[in-house]
Design a protein around this motif. Structure first.
Motif, PDB file in Angstrom:
ATOM      1  N   ASP A 165      70.601  14.768 116.930  1.00 41.12           N
ATOM      2  CA  ASP A 165      69.212  15.057 117.391  1.00 41.12           C
ATOM      3  C   ASP A 165      69.272  15.314 118.886  1.00 41.12           C
ATOM      4  OD1 ASP A 165      68.426  14.943 114.584  1.00 41.12           O
ATOM      5  OD2 ASP A 165      67.236  13.172 115.037  1.00 41.12           O
ATOM      6  N   ALA A 166      69.789  14.434 119.729  1.00 38.64           N
ATOM      7  CA  ALA A 166      69.713  14.834 120.921  1.00 38.64           C
ATOM      8  C   ALA A 166      70.659  15.927 121.434  1.00 38.64           C
ATOM      9  CB  ALA A 166      70.003  13.720 121.779  1.00 38.64           C
ATOM     10  N   GLY A 167      71.615  16.387 120.483  1.00 37.41           N
ATOM     11  CA  GLY A 167      72.599  17.733 120.702  1.00 37.41           C
ATOM     12  C   GLY A 167      73.630  17.122 121.557  1.00 37.41           C
ATOM     13  N   VAL A 168      74.159  15.879 121.694  1.00 36.82           N
ATOM     14  CA  VAL A 168      75.026  15.468 122.523  1.00 36.82           C
ATOM     15  C   VAL A 168      76.421  14.944 121.970  1.00 36.82           C
ATOM     16  CG1 VAL A 168      73.460  14.809 124.274  1.00 36.82           C
ATOM     17  CG2 VAL A 168      74.240  13.150 122.645  1.00 36.82           C
ATOM     18  N   GLU A 169      77.339  14.752 122.540  1.00 33.52           N
ATOM     19  CA  GLU A 169      78.671  14.348 121.721  1.00 33.52           C
ATOM     20  C   GLU A 169      78.791  13.097 121.981  1.00 33.52           C
ATOM     21  OE1 GLU A 169      80.633  16.171 119.722  1.00 33.52           O
ATOM     22  OE2 GLU A 169      79.532  17.810 120.033  1.00 33.52           O
ATOM     23  N   PRO A 170      79.513  12.189 121.296  1.00 30.95           N
ATOM     24  CA  PRO A 170      79.913  10.748 121.598  1.00 30.95           C
ATOM     25  C   PRO A 170      80.404  10.514 123.001  1.00 30.95           C
ATOM     26  CG  PRO A 170      80.475  11.132 119.418  1.00 30.95           C
ATOM     27  CD  PRO A 170      80.209  12.618 119.904  1.00 30.95           C
ATOM     28  N   GLN A 212      73.879   4.915 109.773  1.00 32.18           N
ATOM     29  CA  GLN A 212      73.074   6.467 109.537  1.00 32.18           C
ATOM     30  C   GLN A 212      72.455   6.775 110.916  1.00 32.18           C
ATOM     31  OE1 GLN A 212      70.081   6.002 106.490  1.00 32.18           O
ATOM     32  NE2 GLN A 212      71.613   4.834 105.088  1.00 32.18           N
ATOM     33  N   ILE A 213      71.752   5.940 111.580  1.00 33.11           N
ATOM     34  CA  ILE A 213      70.926   6.235 112.804  1.00 33.11           C
ATOM     35  C   ILE A 213      71.718   6.632 113.966  1.00 33.11           C
ATOM     36  CG2 ILE A 213      69.038   5.216 111.589  1.00 33.11           C
ATOM     37  CD1 ILE A 213      69.381   2.921 113.631  1.00 33.11           C
ATOM     38  N   VAL A 214      72.956   5.972 114.337  1.00 29.13           N
ATOM     39  CA  VAL A 214      73.776   6.291 115.408  1.00 29.13           C
ATOM     40  C   VAL A 214      74.202   7.678 115.462  1.00 29.13           C
ATOM     41  CG1 VAL A 214      75.624   5.708 116.885  1.00 29.13           C
ATOM     42  CG2 VAL A 214      74.158   3.898 115.721  1.00 29.13           C
ATOM     43  N   PRO A 215      74.930   8.379 114.546  1.00 32.55           N
ATOM     44  CA  PRO A 215      75.208   9.496 114.517  1.00 32.55           C
ATOM     45  C   PRO A 215      73.987  10.434 114.517  1.00 32.55           C
ATOM     46  CG  PRO A 215      75.842   8.734 112.577  1.00 32.55           C
ATOM     47  CD  PRO A 215      75.571   7.459 113.409  1.00 32.55           C
ATOM     48  N   LEU A 216      72.985  10.105 113.899  1.00 38.86           N
ATOM     49  CA  LEU A 216      71.815  10.996 113.621  1.00 38.86           C
ATOM     50  C   LEU A 216      71.019  11.308 115.263  1.00 38.86           C
ATOM     51  CD1 LEU A 216      69.977  12.664 111.929  1.00 38.86           C
ATOM     52  CD2 LEU A 216      68.775  10.610 111.286  1.00 38.86           C
ATOM     53  N   LYS A 238      75.490  13.213 131.152  1.00 37.93           N
ATOM     54  CA  LYS A 238      75.808  12.004 130.554  1.00 37.93           C
ATOM     55  C   LYS A 238      74.327  11.148 129.989  1.00 37.93           C
ATOM     56  CE  LYS A 238      80.003  12.310 130.955  1.00 37.93           C
ATOM     57  NZ  LYS A 238      81.070  12.569 129.991  1.00 37.93           N
ATOM     58  N   PHE A 239      74.657  10.438 129.209  1.00 37.78           N
ATOM     59  CA  PHE A 239      73.378   9.551 128.673  1.00 37.78           C
ATOM     60  C   PHE A 239      73.563   8.401 128.255  1.00 37.78           C
ATOM     61  CE2 PHE A 239      72.915  14.040 127.342  1.00 37.78           C
ATOM     62  CZ  PHE A 239      71.700  14.493 127.926  1.00 37.78           C
ATOM     63  N   VAL A 240      72.620   7.474 127.945  1.00 38.97           N
ATOM     64  CA  VAL A 240      72.806   6.065 127.605  1.00 38.97           C
ATOM     65  C   VAL A 240      71.834   5.768 126.358  1.00 38.97           C
ATOM     66  CG1 VAL A 240      72.253   3.715 127.913  1.00 38.97           C
ATOM     67  CG2 VAL A 240      73.094   5.167 129.992  1.00 38.97           C
ATOM     68  N   ALA A 241      72.702   5.330 125.487  1.00 40.87           N
ATOM     69  CA  ALA A 241      71.966   4.993 123.889  1.00 40.87           C
ATOM     70  C   ALA A 241      71.668   3.533 124.077  1.00 40.87           C
ATOM     71  CB  ALA A 241      72.792   5.415 122.826  1.00 40.87           C
ATOM     72  N   VAL A 298      80.419   5.676 115.336  1.00 42.79           N
ATOM     73  CA  VAL A 298      80.973   6.802 116.115  1.00 42.79           C
ATOM     74  C   VAL A 298      81.750   5.918 116.997  1.00 42.79           C
ATOM     75  CG1 VAL A 298      80.445   8.344 117.869  1.00 42.79           C
ATOM     76  CG2 VAL A 298      78.936   8.253 115.927  1.00 42.79           C
ATOM     77  N   ALA A 299      83.196   6.277 117.114  1.00 45.12           N
ATOM     78  CA  ALA A 299      84.207   5.563 117.870  1.00 45.12           C
ATOM     79  C   ALA A 299      83.882   5.849 119.601  1.00 45.12           C
ATOM     80  CB  ALA A 299      85.805   5.944 117.473  1.00 45.12           C
ATOM     81  N   GLY A 300      84.299   4.750 120.190  1.00 41.64           N
ATOM     82  CA  GLY A 300      84.796   5.059 121.742  1.00 41.64           C
ATOM     83  C   GLY A 300      83.482   4.938 122.606  1.00 41.64           C
ATOM     84  N   ILE A 301      82.531   4.365 122.088  1.00 40.28           N
ATOM     85  CA  ILE A 301      81.145   4.131 123.103  1.00 40.28           C
ATOM     86  C   ILE A 301      81.369   2.902 123.664  1.00 40.28           C
ATOM     87  CG2 ILE A 301      78.720   4.147 123.184  1.00 40.28           C
ATOM     88  CD1 ILE A 301      78.570   6.059 121.229  1.00 40.28           C
TER      89      ILE A 301
END
Length: 528
Positions: A66-71, A58-62, A4-7, A234-237
């Motif tokens: 780049d981190a290789g993580v799913e939402p 643009q930058i949120v999904p990018l 898990k990660f935090v953005a 990106v939905a659901g965060i």
């Protein structure tokens, strides 16, 4: 089980970026894009809020890609932002009604006298912790409402919404015209000149004095606490935190307790001292502001010294004067001379902020002789940031009743080692930079992670802090005193020049696109 990660979404003065962090507070990825700067008239600074939202999309999904993580691996998103920049938009169409007025903008100077007639300046400061100054959002909003009577009528009917960048972005992230949440947090609300520091709510006396309809204002929330969830891009965060950029830097430096301070060097520079749950009124030209509020806990407050131009001066030297080709080059150039050659630069492009609070002051360069070269000017530019910080530190020490022993710094300009040494010399105390210098985004991530239990408490976050570098004073004390006296004289001249009545009117110039960054100041887009 997937990691898990935090953005963190960091919407700054010159660019926006999304960063992903892991449990150790290590940056996993970053996506960043610049936005245009508009200068339609002298003293006016504007942004296109629609362009900024398009960049966020643009930058949120990018960043996630780049981190290789799913939402689903992002447990929370923290939002941090340039603070006083003012946006007004249509509730039905979702379109901004003109460009955003940026925190650096000085067009509201003439309105301040009218506001002071409606409400005594001392009372405004008592209620808000702020001096009566066009830096803050309230006068900017008043200017917009006065300029267009139809806008005021629509605002009173609830058809038009106001917000700083956090509100604009959160509204769009959570649905926009389809049920978007119109909210802000206490740190950003405390910069509007419309919120009461004690009640943490919009103040009816201030709303009346500035002529602002309450129907257009966002709901004020705590800094840390889940606001809602994203629907786009990106939905659901879960959105776990909203926090102004300089308070976010304080949080990222883990300066959670009273007496802890930091200074961020970005477009401007901002020194904050945590004063805990107690509201401290400055007697020396500082701002009293909200540092953060976690859930239902009592709010924590801070004293702040705001400097409008720091990294922005380096960009001006590069883009307007052409003395350097990249921002990083200024350190190399300045290091070729042992001193400033008698030259001083006062970057009062938006007047002077703390501790002077003089909106009429204008920038100047003094002490020019045939001996001065562009290397001396480069050194004077770096010294300007150091001396401005000294001005603020003197005020903060006077308010605190004791002298600081060291200063924690962060932001893009801290990669300039010469500047950091000049800062230590000017302050006569050690200057310390943490391993993670991008504490604005880190603070938003920390706050969001606390909201959802990703980190159990603030002490865990303190354990992540690590020192990367330290600079100790090396300057001769007599020379330091003489140089500061010369700087003080230069600041006084900026005040005199700004009050000249015979200055010729300057023609408006078009607003060019902001040049692409290629140096230290571009690392820290915030600073407000």
């Amino acid at each position: 089980m997937s990691q898990k990660f935090v953005a963190a979404l960091d919407q700054g003065t010159t660019s926006s970026r999304c960063m992903v962090f892991d449990h150790q507070g290590t940056m996993v990825s970053v996506a960043q894009r610049e936005h245009r700067q508009y200068y339609p008239q002298p003293g006016w600074v504007e942004h296109d809020a629609g362009e900024i939202w398009a960049i966020v999309r643009q930058i949120v999904p990018l960043a996630l890609a780049d981190a290789g993580v799913e939402p689903t691996q992002i447990v929370a998103l923290g939002i941090t932002n340039q603070r006083e920049t003012t946006v007004v938009w249509d509730r039905t169409t979702g379109r901004p009604l003109g460009r955003a007025i940026v925190w650096q903008d000085t067009r509201t100077i003439d309105l301040l006298a009218d506001i002071a007639v409606a409400q005594d300046e001392a009372e405004i400061t008592r209620r808000t912790g702020l001096p009566l100054n066009g830096y803050f959002s309230g006068p900017k909003l008043r200017w917009l409402l006065d300029r267009d009577p139809g806008l005021r009528e629509r605002a009173e009917r609830g058809e038009v919404l106001f917000g700083t960048m956090d509100s604009w972005i959160t509204w769009n992230l959570t649905g926009g015209v389809n049920g978007g949440l119109h909210v802000t947090d206490v740190t950003n609300a405390s910069r509007t000149m419309l919120m009461n520091l004690e009640t943490l709510d919009w103040d009816p006396v201030l709303l009346a004095a500035l002529g602002v309809p309450r129907s257009m204002l966002p709901e004020i929330r705590s800094t840390v606490g889940v606001v809602g969830a994203t629907t786009a891009p990106v939905a659901g965060i879960p959105i776990g935190a909203i926090i102004g950029d300089q308070q976010s830097s304080l949080f990222g430096q883990t300066a959670f307790d009273a007496g802890e301070a930091k200074c961020t060097f970005g477009t401007g520079s901002f020194l904050l001292l945590n004063t805990g749950p107690k509201i401290i009124r400055s007697g020396h030209g500082l701002i009293t502001t909200v540092a953060y509020r976690i859930g239902d806990e009592p709010a924590r407050y801070a004293l702040e010294g705001s400097v409008a131009v720091a990294g922005g001066l380096v960009k001006w030297v590069r883009d307007s004067l052409g003395l350097i080709r990249s921002a990083a080059e200024i350190e190399t150039l300045a290091a070729t001379v042992p001193d400033n050659g008698g030259c001083y630069v006062v970057p009062a492009f938006s007047g002077l902020f703390a501790p002077h609070w003089n909106p009429s002051a204008q920038g100047l360069m003094v002490g020019l002789t045939a001996f001065v070269t562009k290397a001396h000017i480069a050194r004077a530019v770096l010294e300007a940031s150091a001396w401005q910080t000294r001005d603020v530190m003197e005020a903060m020490n006077a308010d605190a009743g004791r002298s600081a022993k060291s200063l924690a710094v962060d932001g893009g300009m801290t990669t300039d080692n010469l500047l950091m040494q000049l800062l230590a010399d000017a302050l006569d105390i050690p200057v310390v930079r943490p391993m993670m210098a991008e504490t604005v985004a880190l603070g938003a991530a920390y706050a969001a992670g606390l909201a959802v239990g990703y980190w159990p408490d603030r002490e865990v976050l303190r354990a992540n802090w690590q020192r990367a570098a330290e600079w100790r004073p090396q300057a001769n004390p007599q020379r330091r005193t003489a140089e500061y006296a010369s700087w003080t004289r230069a600041v006084a001249l900026a005040d005199v020049w700004g009050h000249r009545s015979d200055r010729p009117a300057r023609p408006a110039r078009p607003g060019p696109a902001a040049p692409q960054p290629d140096g230290p100041e571009s690392v820290a887009p915030g600073g407000s």
